[in-house]
Design a protein around this motif. Sequence first.
Motif, PDB file in Angstrom:
ATOM      1  N   GLY A  32       0.793  -1.239   0.000  1.00 26.03           N
ATOM      2  CA  GLY A  32       0.000   0.000   0.000  1.00 26.03           C
ATOM      3  C   GLY A  32       0.818   1.279   0.000  1.00 26.03           C
ATOM      4  O   GLY A  32       0.270   2.360  -0.269  1.00 26.03           O
ATOM      5  N   GLU A  50       1.167   2.704  -3.577  1.00 28.61           N
ATOM      6  CA  GLU A  50      -0.195   3.074  -4.004  1.00 28.61           C
ATOM      7  C   GLU A  50      -0.617   4.384  -3.337  1.00 28.61           C
ATOM      8  O   GLU A  50      -1.236   5.249  -3.972  1.00 28.61           O
ATOM      9  CB  GLU A  50      -1.184   1.950  -3.643  1.00 28.61           C
ATOM     10  N   ARG A 103       1.033   7.267  -5.003  1.00 27.29           N
ATOM     11  CA  ARG A 103       0.352   7.538  -6.284  1.00 27.29           C
ATOM     12  C   ARG A 103      -0.886   8.419  -6.036  1.00 27.29           C
ATOM     13  O   ARG A 103      -1.110   9.411  -6.711  1.00 27.29           O
ATOM     14  CB  ARG A 103      -0.007   6.185  -6.925  1.00 27.29           C
ATOM     15  N   VAL A 106       2.452  -0.522  -9.778  1.00 29.80           N
ATOM     16  CA  VAL A 106       2.166   0.908  -9.553  1.00 29.80           C
ATOM     17  C   VAL A 106       2.940   1.699 -10.603  1.00 29.80           C
ATOM     18  O   VAL A 106       4.133   1.480 -10.788  1.00 29.80           O
ATOM     19  CB  VAL A 106       2.584   1.358  -8.138  1.00 29.80           C
TER      20      VAL A 106
END
Length: 420
Positions: free
Chosen positions: A220, A223, A226, A258
Amino acid sequence: MALTRTELWHRAQKVIPGGVNSPVRAMRGVGLDEPFFVKRGDGATLETADGRTLLDWVQSWGPLIFGHADPETVEAVREAALDGTSFGAPTEREVELAQELVDAVPSVELVRLVSSGTEAAMSAVRLARGFTHRDRVIKFAGCYHGHADGFLVSAGSGLATLGIPASPGVPSGVTNDTIVCEYNDVESVAAAVAEYGEGLAAIIVEPIAGNMGCVPPAPGFLEALRLLCDASGALLIFDEVISGFRVARGGAQERLGVTPDLTVLGKIVGGGLPLAAFGGRADVMRVLAPSGSVYQAGTLSGNPIATAAGLSVLRRLRDDDVYAELERRSARLADGLAPFGRVQRVGAMLTLFAGRDEPVERFTELDTDRYGELFRGLLERDIYIAPSQYECLFPSLAHGDDEIDATIAAVSALFEDGNG
Ligand SMILES: *Cc1c(COP(=O)(O)O)cnc(C)c1O
Protein backbone atom coordinates in the motif's frame (compact mmCIF):
# COMPACT_ATOMS: atom_id res chain seq x y z
CA MET A 1 57.13 -4.73 -12.61
CA ALA A 2 53.59 -3.99 -11.58
CA LEU A 3 53.11 -1.98 -8.41
CA THR A 4 52.02 -3.77 -5.27
CA ARG A 5 48.68 -2.96 -3.72
CA THR A 6 50.25 -0.79 -1.03
CA GLU A 7 52.41 1.10 -3.53
CA LEU A 8 49.33 1.71 -5.68
CA TRP A 9 47.39 2.93 -2.67
CA HIS A 10 50.15 5.38 -1.69
CA ARG A 11 50.34 6.73 -5.21
CA ALA A 12 46.56 6.98 -5.49
CA GLN A 13 46.36 9.08 -2.35
CA LYS A 14 48.94 11.49 -3.73
CA VAL A 15 46.91 12.28 -6.84
CA ILE A 16 43.26 11.49 -6.01
CA PRO A 17 41.38 12.87 -2.95
CA GLY A 18 41.24 10.03 -0.45
CA GLY A 19 42.73 7.78 -3.12
CA VAL A 20 39.39 6.94 -4.76
CA ASN A 21 36.97 8.32 -7.34
CA SER A 22 33.85 7.50 -5.28
CA PRO A 23 33.96 7.46 -1.45
CA VAL A 24 32.62 3.97 -0.68
CA ARG A 25 35.48 2.42 -2.68
CA ALA A 26 37.92 3.33 0.09
CA MET A 27 36.16 0.59 2.13
CA ARG A 28 36.46 2.57 5.35
CA GLY A 29 32.91 1.65 6.34
CA VAL A 30 34.09 -1.94 6.87
CA GLY A 31 37.25 -0.98 8.70
CA LEU A 32 39.86 -1.39 5.95
CA ASP A 33 42.85 0.97 5.77
CA GLU A 34 43.53 0.06 2.19
CA PRO A 35 41.16 -1.17 -0.54
CA PHE A 36 42.12 -3.81 -3.11
CA PHE A 37 42.77 -2.73 -6.69
CA VAL A 38 41.05 -4.60 -9.52
CA LYS A 39 43.04 -5.86 -12.45
CA ARG A 40 40.35 -7.68 -14.38
CA GLY A 41 37.03 -9.43 -14.00
CA ASP A 42 35.56 -12.62 -15.41
CA GLY A 43 31.97 -13.70 -14.77
CA ALA A 44 31.41 -13.84 -11.02
CA THR A 45 35.06 -13.23 -10.14
CA LEU A 46 37.55 -10.39 -9.87
CA GLU A 47 41.30 -10.63 -10.10
CA THR A 48 43.08 -8.10 -7.91
CA ALA A 49 46.33 -6.26 -8.59
CA ASP A 50 48.02 -8.41 -5.93
CA GLY A 51 47.02 -11.60 -7.71
CA ARG A 52 44.02 -12.77 -5.68
CA THR A 53 40.83 -14.12 -7.21
CA LEU A 54 37.68 -12.93 -5.42
CA LEU A 55 34.09 -14.07 -5.76
CA ASP A 56 32.33 -10.75 -6.43
CA TRP A 57 28.80 -10.04 -5.12
CA VAL A 58 29.05 -6.32 -5.86
CA GLN A 59 29.25 -6.49 -9.66
CA SER A 60 30.05 -2.79 -10.04
CA TRP A 61 27.14 -2.00 -7.67
CA GLY A 62 24.54 -3.66 -9.86
CA PRO A 63 25.06 -3.01 -13.58
CA LEU A 64 26.57 -6.39 -14.48
CA ILE A 65 23.62 -8.73 -14.78
CA PHE A 66 25.68 -11.15 -16.95
CA GLY A 67 28.86 -10.81 -14.86
CA HIS A 68 32.25 -9.33 -15.67
CA ALA A 69 33.67 -9.26 -19.19
CA ASP A 70 30.52 -10.86 -20.56
CA PRO A 71 31.66 -11.95 -24.04
CA GLU A 72 28.60 -10.62 -25.91
CA THR A 73 28.89 -7.20 -24.27
CA VAL A 74 32.62 -7.05 -24.94
CA GLU A 75 32.09 -7.92 -28.59
CA ALA A 76 29.34 -5.29 -28.97
CA VAL A 77 31.64 -2.67 -27.46
CA ARG A 78 34.58 -3.67 -29.63
CA GLU A 79 32.53 -3.54 -32.83
CA ALA A 80 31.01 -0.19 -31.93
CA ALA A 81 34.39 1.33 -31.04
CA LEU A 82 35.81 0.43 -34.45
CA ASP A 83 33.25 2.79 -36.00
CA GLY A 84 34.08 5.73 -33.73
CA THR A 85 33.73 6.46 -30.04
CA SER A 86 31.58 9.60 -29.97
CA PHE A 87 29.76 11.77 -32.51
CA GLY A 88 27.56 14.22 -30.65
CA ALA A 89 25.03 13.61 -33.43
CA PRO A 90 22.10 11.17 -33.69
CA THR A 91 22.79 7.46 -34.25
CA GLU A 92 20.56 4.47 -34.97
CA ARG A 93 21.52 2.63 -31.80
CA GLU A 94 20.15 5.48 -29.63
CA VAL A 95 16.76 5.02 -31.25
CA GLU A 96 16.93 1.27 -30.77
CA LEU A 97 17.87 1.58 -27.11
CA ALA A 98 15.09 4.13 -26.50
CA GLN A 99 12.64 1.71 -28.16
CA GLU A 100 13.86 -1.10 -25.92
CA LEU A 101 13.19 1.05 -22.81
CA VAL A 102 9.76 2.20 -24.03
CA ASP A 103 8.78 -1.40 -24.78
CA ALA A 104 9.97 -2.70 -21.41
CA VAL A 105 9.08 -0.11 -18.77
CA PRO A 106 5.31 0.48 -18.28
CA SER A 107 5.45 4.24 -17.51
CA VAL A 108 7.95 5.15 -20.23
CA GLU A 109 6.44 6.62 -23.41
CA LEU A 110 9.39 8.85 -24.25
CA VAL A 111 12.89 8.58 -22.87
CA ARG A 112 16.10 10.56 -22.90
CA LEU A 113 19.56 9.03 -22.52
CA VAL A 114 22.22 10.53 -20.24
CA SER A 115 25.51 9.31 -18.77
CA SER A 116 24.92 8.68 -15.04
CA GLY A 117 22.13 7.98 -12.59
CA THR A 118 22.94 11.25 -10.85
CA GLU A 119 22.35 13.14 -14.07
CA ALA A 120 19.13 11.24 -14.80
CA ALA A 121 17.60 11.87 -11.35
CA MET A 122 18.64 15.52 -11.37
CA SER A 123 17.13 16.01 -14.82
CA ALA A 124 13.88 14.22 -13.94
CA VAL A 125 13.36 16.58 -11.01
CA ARG A 126 14.12 19.64 -13.13
CA LEU A 127 11.59 18.41 -15.66
CA ALA A 128 8.95 17.79 -12.98
CA ARG A 129 9.50 21.32 -11.69
CA GLY A 130 9.31 22.80 -15.16
CA PHE A 131 6.17 20.85 -16.00
CA THR A 132 4.29 21.64 -12.80
CA HIS A 133 5.67 25.19 -12.34
CA ARG A 134 6.31 24.24 -8.71
CA ASP A 135 9.55 23.91 -6.74
CA ARG A 136 9.16 21.52 -3.83
CA VAL A 137 10.14 17.88 -3.89
CA ILE A 138 9.56 15.11 -1.33
CA LYS A 139 12.28 12.48 -0.92
CA PHE A 140 12.75 9.74 1.65
CA ALA A 141 15.45 9.35 4.27
CA GLY A 142 17.75 6.53 3.18
CA CYS A 143 16.84 6.70 -0.51
CA TYR A 144 19.74 7.70 -2.75
CA HIS A 145 19.25 9.54 -6.02
CA GLY A 146 22.82 10.45 -6.87
CA HIS A 147 24.78 13.43 -5.61
CA ALA A 148 22.99 16.45 -7.14
CA ASP A 149 22.71 19.29 -4.60
CA GLY A 150 18.97 19.05 -4.03
CA PHE A 151 19.22 15.40 -2.94
CA LEU A 152 22.02 15.88 -0.40
CA VAL A 153 19.72 16.66 2.47
CA SER A 154 19.06 15.45 5.98
CA ALA A 155 15.68 15.55 7.60
CA GLY A 156 15.10 18.46 9.93
CA SER A 157 13.34 17.68 13.22
CA GLY A 158 9.63 16.91 13.17
CA LEU A 159 7.34 14.98 10.93
CA ALA A 160 7.29 17.03 7.73
CA THR A 161 10.14 19.49 7.66
CA LEU A 162 12.22 21.16 5.02
CA GLY A 163 15.60 19.57 4.39
CA ILE A 164 18.92 20.90 5.63
CA PRO A 165 22.15 20.43 3.64
CA ALA A 166 23.88 17.11 4.35
CA SER A 167 27.18 18.23 2.84
CA PRO A 168 29.22 21.42 2.96
CA GLY A 169 29.00 23.09 -0.44
CA VAL A 170 25.26 22.52 -0.76
CA PRO A 171 23.40 25.83 -0.31
CA SER A 172 20.41 25.79 2.05
CA GLY A 173 18.58 27.69 -0.69
CA VAL A 174 18.59 24.48 -2.69
CA THR A 175 17.67 21.99 0.04
CA ASN A 176 14.94 24.29 1.36
CA ASP A 177 12.81 22.95 -1.43
CA THR A 178 13.47 19.30 -0.54
CA ILE A 179 11.22 17.77 2.10
CA VAL A 180 12.42 14.57 3.75
CA CYS A 181 9.90 11.91 4.80
CA GLU A 182 10.23 8.43 6.31
CA TYR A 183 10.12 5.46 3.95
CA ASN A 184 7.04 3.25 4.36
CA ASP A 185 5.42 5.91 6.53
CA VAL A 186 2.34 7.11 4.64
CA GLU A 187 1.40 9.42 7.52
CA SER A 188 4.61 11.42 7.22
CA VAL A 189 4.02 11.88 3.51
CA ALA A 190 0.36 12.79 3.96
CA ALA A 191 1.39 15.42 6.51
CA ALA A 192 4.02 16.84 4.13
CA VAL A 193 1.53 16.93 1.26
CA ALA A 194 -1.06 18.62 3.47
CA GLU A 195 1.46 21.32 4.33
CA TYR A 196 3.28 21.77 1.02
CA GLY A 197 1.01 20.14 -1.54
CA GLU A 198 0.24 23.32 -3.47
CA GLY A 199 3.91 23.92 -4.14
CA LEU A 200 4.81 20.27 -4.60
CA ALA A 201 6.39 19.34 -7.95
CA ALA A 202 7.20 15.70 -7.26
CA ILE A 203 7.63 12.82 -4.88
CA ILE A 204 10.76 10.85 -5.75
CA VAL A 205 11.25 7.38 -4.31
CA GLU A 206 13.18 4.16 -4.81
CA PRO A 207 10.16 1.86 -5.25
CA ILE A 208 12.31 -0.90 -3.76
CA ALA A 209 14.96 0.80 -1.65
CA GLY A 210 18.51 -0.44 -2.18
CA ASN A 211 20.59 2.24 -0.49
CA MET A 212 19.64 1.65 3.15
CA GLY A 213 20.08 -2.06 2.64
CA CYS A 214 17.32 -3.75 0.67
CA VAL A 215 14.02 -2.39 2.02
CA PRO A 216 10.87 -3.42 0.16
CA PRO A 217 7.89 -1.07 0.12
CA ALA A 218 5.18 -1.99 2.63
CA PRO A 219 1.90 -3.11 1.05
CA GLY A 220 0.00 0.00 0.00
CA PHE A 221 2.92 2.43 0.39
CA LEU A 222 3.54 3.07 -3.31
CA GLU A 223 -0.19 3.07 -4.00
CA ALA A 224 -0.60 5.77 -1.34
CA LEU A 225 2.14 7.88 -2.95
CA ARG A 226 0.35 7.54 -6.28
CA LEU A 227 -2.92 8.79 -4.74
CA LEU A 228 -1.23 11.66 -2.89
CA CYS A 229 0.41 12.79 -6.12
CA ASP A 230 -2.83 12.59 -8.06
CA ALA A 231 -4.67 14.59 -5.41
CA SER A 232 -2.03 17.33 -5.21
CA GLY A 233 -1.01 17.56 -8.86
CA ALA A 234 2.57 16.51 -8.10
CA LEU A 235 4.39 13.98 -10.30
CA LEU A 236 5.45 10.59 -8.96
CA ILE A 237 9.05 9.73 -9.87
CA PHE A 238 10.38 6.19 -9.40
CA ASP A 239 14.14 5.98 -9.17
CA GLU A 240 14.69 2.52 -10.66
CA VAL A 241 18.43 2.88 -11.17
CA ILE A 242 18.92 -0.37 -9.21
CA SER A 243 15.54 -2.10 -9.59
CA GLY A 244 15.10 -1.42 -13.32
CA PHE A 245 15.69 -4.60 -15.37
CA ARG A 246 16.74 -6.34 -12.13
CA VAL A 247 13.57 -7.23 -10.19
CA ALA A 248 11.70 -7.65 -13.51
CA ARG A 249 12.30 -6.47 -17.07
CA GLY A 250 9.93 -3.57 -16.44
CA GLY A 251 11.42 -2.93 -13.00
CA ALA A 252 9.56 -2.49 -9.71
CA GLN A 253 6.67 -0.78 -11.49
CA GLU A 254 5.99 -3.94 -13.48
CA ARG A 255 6.55 -6.25 -10.54
CA LEU A 256 4.45 -4.24 -8.07
CA GLY A 257 1.87 -2.79 -10.46
CA VAL A 258 2.17 0.91 -9.55
CA THR A 259 2.88 3.29 -12.42
CA PRO A 260 4.82 6.52 -11.84
CA ASP A 261 4.77 9.58 -14.11
CA LEU A 262 8.55 9.58 -14.57
CA THR A 263 11.16 6.84 -14.18
CA VAL A 264 14.90 7.12 -13.61
CA LEU A 265 17.04 4.30 -14.98
CA GLY A 266 20.77 3.54 -14.82
CA LYS A 267 23.18 0.74 -13.93
CA ILE A 268 21.90 -2.32 -15.91
CA VAL A 269 20.66 -0.20 -18.86
CA GLY A 270 24.26 0.70 -19.75
CA GLY A 271 25.56 -2.85 -19.51
CA GLY A 272 28.50 -1.60 -17.40
CA LEU A 273 29.22 1.52 -19.44
CA PRO A 274 28.34 5.08 -18.40
CA LEU A 275 24.72 5.29 -19.53
CA ALA A 276 21.50 6.16 -17.73
CA ALA A 277 18.07 7.43 -18.75
CA PHE A 278 14.93 9.14 -17.60
CA GLY A 279 11.55 8.79 -19.22
CA GLY A 280 7.83 8.74 -18.66
CA ARG A 281 4.55 10.31 -19.74
CA ALA A 282 4.80 11.78 -23.22
CA ASP A 283 3.08 15.06 -22.26
CA VAL A 284 5.67 15.58 -19.52
CA MET A 285 8.71 14.48 -21.54
CA ARG A 286 7.75 16.80 -24.43
CA VAL A 287 8.41 19.75 -22.15
CA LEU A 288 12.15 19.00 -22.53
CA ALA A 289 14.21 21.03 -25.01
CA PRO A 290 14.15 21.10 -27.97
CA SER A 291 10.42 20.20 -28.14
CA GLY A 292 9.81 22.21 -24.96
CA SER A 293 11.57 24.77 -22.81
CA VAL A 294 13.15 22.78 -19.94
CA TYR A 295 16.86 22.65 -20.76
CA GLN A 296 18.82 19.39 -20.55
CA ALA A 297 21.78 18.28 -22.68
CA GLY A 298 24.96 16.16 -22.81
CA THR A 299 28.01 15.88 -25.09
CA LEU A 300 28.33 12.14 -24.47
CA SER A 301 24.60 11.40 -24.07
CA GLY A 302 23.59 8.35 -26.11
CA ASN A 303 27.24 7.52 -26.61
CA PRO A 304 27.68 4.88 -29.35
CA ILE A 305 29.76 2.49 -27.25
CA ALA A 306 27.49 2.74 -24.22
CA THR A 307 24.35 2.22 -26.31
CA ALA A 308 25.96 -0.83 -27.94
CA ALA A 309 26.64 -2.37 -24.52
CA GLY A 310 23.18 -1.48 -23.25
CA LEU A 311 21.45 -2.98 -26.27
CA SER A 312 23.47 -6.17 -26.07
CA VAL A 313 22.31 -6.66 -22.48
CA LEU A 314 18.70 -5.46 -22.72
CA ARG A 315 17.89 -7.61 -25.75
CA ARG A 316 18.89 -10.72 -23.85
CA LEU A 317 16.67 -9.60 -20.95
CA ARG A 318 13.54 -9.92 -23.11
CA ASP A 319 13.60 -13.59 -22.13
CA ASP A 320 11.39 -14.35 -19.10
CA ASP A 321 13.56 -17.37 -18.30
CA VAL A 322 16.34 -14.97 -17.33
CA TYR A 323 14.22 -13.53 -14.54
CA ALA A 324 13.00 -16.94 -13.40
CA GLU A 325 16.63 -18.02 -13.10
CA LEU A 326 17.70 -14.83 -11.27
CA GLU A 327 14.81 -15.37 -8.86
CA ARG A 328 15.78 -18.98 -8.20
CA ARG A 329 19.43 -18.21 -7.55
CA SER A 330 18.67 -15.19 -5.38
CA ALA A 331 16.20 -17.20 -3.32
CA ARG A 332 18.82 -19.92 -2.83
CA LEU A 333 21.30 -17.35 -1.53
CA ALA A 334 18.71 -15.66 0.70
CA ASP A 335 17.53 -18.98 2.20
CA GLY A 336 21.10 -20.03 2.90
CA LEU A 337 21.93 -16.76 4.64
CA ALA A 338 18.72 -16.59 6.69
CA PRO A 339 20.18 -18.30 9.81
CA PHE A 340 22.77 -15.52 10.18
CA GLY A 341 20.57 -12.45 10.41
CA ARG A 342 17.64 -10.75 8.81
CA VAL A 343 17.68 -11.22 5.02
CA GLN A 344 15.53 -8.87 2.92
CA ARG A 345 15.16 -9.60 -0.76
CA VAL A 346 13.17 -8.61 -3.81
CA GLY A 347 14.25 -10.49 -6.93
CA ALA A 348 18.00 -10.21 -7.44
CA MET A 349 18.60 -7.53 -4.84
CA LEU A 350 19.12 -8.59 -1.24
CA THR A 351 20.78 -7.61 2.02
CA LEU A 352 21.91 -9.69 4.98
CA PHE A 353 21.47 -7.50 8.06
CA ALA A 354 24.08 -9.41 10.04
CA GLY A 355 22.98 -10.67 13.44
CA ARG A 356 19.68 -8.79 13.33
CA ASP A 357 16.20 -10.25 13.86
CA GLU A 358 13.82 -7.33 13.41
CA PRO A 359 12.78 -6.18 9.95
CA VAL A 360 14.25 -2.97 8.50
CA GLU A 361 11.37 -0.89 7.16
CA ARG A 362 12.91 2.56 6.87
CA PHE A 363 16.29 4.22 7.27
CA THR A 364 17.75 2.67 10.42
CA GLU A 365 21.15 2.93 12.11
CA LEU A 366 22.58 -0.54 11.59
CA ASP A 367 25.27 -2.59 13.31
CA THR A 368 28.15 -1.64 11.02
CA ASP A 369 30.83 -3.11 13.33
CA ARG A 370 29.27 -6.53 13.06
CA TYR A 371 28.97 -6.17 9.29
CA GLY A 372 32.58 -4.98 9.04
CA GLU A 373 33.71 -8.16 10.80
CA LEU A 374 31.68 -10.25 8.39
CA PHE A 375 33.07 -8.34 5.41
CA ARG A 376 36.69 -8.78 6.51
CA GLY A 377 36.19 -12.44 7.37
CA LEU A 378 34.67 -13.14 3.95
CA LEU A 379 37.38 -11.17 2.16
CA GLU A 380 40.00 -13.36 3.87
CA ARG A 381 38.11 -16.28 2.32
CA ASP A 382 38.23 -14.58 -1.10
CA ILE A 383 34.59 -13.48 -1.10
CA TYR A 384 33.81 -9.83 -1.74
CA ILE A 385 30.44 -8.52 -0.50
CA ALA A 386 29.36 -4.87 -0.55
CA PRO A 387 31.76 -2.84 1.61
CA SER A 388 28.81 -1.28 3.50
CA GLN A 389 25.90 -2.69 5.49
CA TYR A 390 23.66 -0.13 3.73
CA GLU A 391 24.01 -1.79 0.31
CA CYS A 392 22.69 -4.88 -1.48
CA LEU A 393 24.24 -8.05 -2.79
CA PHE A 394 23.67 -8.34 -6.52
CA PRO A 395 23.33 -11.92 -7.76
CA SER A 396 23.91 -12.13 -11.51
CA LEU A 397 23.53 -14.82 -14.14
CA ALA A 398 27.24 -15.51 -13.66
CA HIS A 399 26.67 -16.67 -10.06
CA GLY A 400 25.91 -20.38 -10.20
CA ASP A 401 24.85 -22.69 -7.38
CA ASP A 402 28.52 -23.44 -6.57
CA GLU A 403 29.28 -19.78 -5.93
CA ILE A 404 26.10 -19.39 -3.90
CA ASP A 405 26.76 -22.46 -1.77
CA ALA A 406 30.41 -21.51 -1.23
CA THR A 407 29.29 -18.12 0.04
CA ILE A 408 26.75 -19.62 2.42
CA ALA A 409 29.36 -22.08 3.70
CA ALA A 410 31.86 -19.27 4.30
CA VAL A 411 29.33 -17.17 6.22
CA SER A 412 28.37 -20.23 8.24
CA ALA A 413 32.02 -20.98 9.08
CA LEU A 414 32.56 -17.39 10.20
CA PHE A 415 29.55 -17.47 12.48
CA GLU A 416 30.74 -20.78 13.98
CA ASP A 417 34.09 -19.14 14.70
CA GLY A 418 32.18 -16.38 16.46
CA ASN A 419 33.36 -13.80 13.98
CA GLY A 420 30.03 -13.19 12.27
C1 LIG B 1 23.51 4.32 -8.11
C2 LIG B 1 22.24 5.08 -7.91
C3 LIG B 1 22.07 6.38 -8.41
C4 LIG B 1 23.20 7.18 -8.98
O1 LIG B 1 23.70 6.65 -10.15
P1 LIG B 1 25.21 7.07 -10.60
O2 LIG B 1 25.32 6.45 -11.94
O3 LIG B 1 26.11 6.50 -9.55
O4 LIG B 1 25.26 8.55 -10.63
C5 LIG B 1 20.82 6.95 -8.33
N1 LIG B 1 19.79 6.29 -7.78
C6 LIG B 1 19.92 5.06 -7.26
C7 LIG B 1 18.73 4.38 -6.68
C8 LIG B 1 21.16 4.42 -7.28
O5 LIG B 1 21.29 3.23 -6.70
